[in-house]
Design a protein around this motif. Structure first.
Motif, short mmCIF file in Angstrom:
data_model
loop_
_atom_site.label_atom_id
_atom_site.label_comp_id
_atom_site.label_asym_id
_atom_site.label_seq_id
_atom_site.Cartn_x
_atom_site.Cartn_y
_atom_site.Cartn_z
N PHE A 93 -8.88 6.20 -6.94
CA PHE A 93 -10.01 6.52 -6.07
C PHE A 93 -9.70 5.98 -4.68
O PHE A 93 -9.29 4.83 -4.54
CB PHE A 93 -11.28 5.87 -6.63
N ASP A 94 -9.91 6.77 -3.65
CA ASP A 94 -9.65 6.39 -2.26
C ASP A 94 -8.36 5.58 -2.14
O ASP A 94 -7.29 6.10 -2.34
CB ASP A 94 -10.83 5.63 -1.66
N ASP A 95 -8.46 4.29 -1.81
CA ASP A 95 -7.28 3.43 -1.65
C ASP A 95 -7.01 2.59 -2.89
O ASP A 95 -6.55 1.45 -2.80
CB ASP A 95 -7.44 2.53 -0.43
N SER A 96 -7.29 3.13 -4.08
CA SER A 96 -7.03 2.44 -5.34
C SER A 96 -6.10 3.29 -6.19
O SER A 96 -6.20 4.52 -6.22
CB SER A 96 -8.33 2.20 -6.11
N TYR A 97 -5.19 2.62 -6.91
CA TYR A 97 -4.18 3.30 -7.71
C TYR A 97 -4.09 2.64 -9.08
O TYR A 97 -4.30 1.43 -9.21
CB TYR A 97 -2.82 3.22 -7.00
N LYS B 268 1.08 4.01 -2.93
CA LYS B 268 0.79 5.40 -2.57
C LYS B 268 1.91 6.34 -3.02
O LYS B 268 1.65 7.45 -3.48
CB LYS B 268 0.63 5.47 -1.05
N ARG C 161 0.84 -1.20 0.00
CA ARG C 161 0.00 0.00 0.00
C ARG C 161 0.87 1.25 0.00
O ARG C 161 0.62 2.21 -0.74
CB ARG C 161 -0.92 0.00 1.22
N GLU D 206 -8.63 -1.59 -0.06
CA GLU D 206 -9.79 -1.18 0.73
C GLU D 206 -9.87 -1.86 2.09
O GLU D 206 -10.27 -1.26 3.07
CB GLU D 206 -11.09 -1.43 -0.05
N ASN D 207 -9.50 -3.14 2.16
CA ASN D 207 -9.57 -3.90 3.42
C ASN D 207 -8.18 -4.40 3.78
O ASN D 207 -7.49 -4.97 2.94
CB ASN D 207 -10.52 -5.09 3.28
N GLY E 30 -6.12 -2.13 -5.50
CA GLY E 30 -6.87 -1.54 -4.39
C GLY E 30 -6.50 -2.13 -3.05
O GLY E 30 -6.13 -3.30 -2.94
N LYS F 152 -3.09 8.02 -8.14
CA LYS F 152 -4.30 7.65 -7.40
C LYS F 152 -5.49 7.56 -8.36
O LYS F 152 -5.67 8.43 -9.21
CB LYS F 152 -4.57 8.66 -6.31
#
Length: 184
Positions: A151-155, A144, A140, A166-167, A164, A149
């Motif tokens: 969306f949110d935690d997706s690249y 980062k 992650r 997300e979890n 992603g 980027k």
């Protein structure tokens, strides 16, 4: 003259190191060093680039070989027929391959369990990677710091697919039209 000599020395050093790595059983693919040494049977944590290459290989003839050459072990493979949910009704086959890899890390042993889903005739593939928290956090952070980027935690990992986070402990690689394996 000094710049030319230094340049030649750098090229010679690169060739020597590459030769030694190849002699040690390390493979190369798409300009990437694989994460698996055949002579030592030691795996390293896969890189973001390698995960992208593996994702792009799904559904192609060399996909399974590419996974195993990089230290992944095939655990299971399944297929099933699905019905389309569009106006044009048709049947297509979905494949699910499950791989695992374990590797040494500074803080102990890391692992990835990778579930790959694809169909030769419907949608794009998807990958779900279950991994230890250290691997998840490391991947992650690298995404980062090095990827654009989405969306949110997706690249963006490629031109049309994303990675992603997300979890915690789960990494996904998908596109906007990826297929999934529906549980029965």
């Amino acid at each position: 003259m000094k710049k030319r000599i230094i340049s030649l020395l750098c090229v010679s050093l690169f060739i020597a190191v590459t030769h030694l790595m190849a002699k040690d059983g390390l493979y190369y693919h798409h300009g990437l060093t694989n994460c698996y040494s055949l002579t030592n049977n030691v795996a390293e944590m896969p890189t973001l680039n390698l995960l992208g290459v593996l994702y792009e290989s799904l559904g192609k003839d060399n996909s399974s070989q590419l996974f195993t050459k990089n230290g992944f072990q095939l655990l299971d493979k399944k297929s099933k027929k699905e019905e389309s949910d569009t106006e044009e009704e048709y049947t297509y086959t979905v494949f699910k391959y499950t791989y695992k890899i374990k590797y040494d890390m500074v803080n102990g042993e890391g692992y990835m369990n990778v579930e790959c889903v694809y169909s030769p005739t419907a949608g794009d593939p998807s990958m779900t990677i279950r991994c230890d928290n250290t691997t998840w956090e490391s991947m992650r952070e690298k995404a980062k710091n090095t990827l654009k980027k989405f969306f949110d935690d997706s690249y963006f990992l490629g031109d049309y697919f994303f990675i992603g986070f997300e979890n915690k402990g789960i990494i996904t690689i998908t596109s906007e039209v990826s297929i999934t394996w529906e549980q029965e």
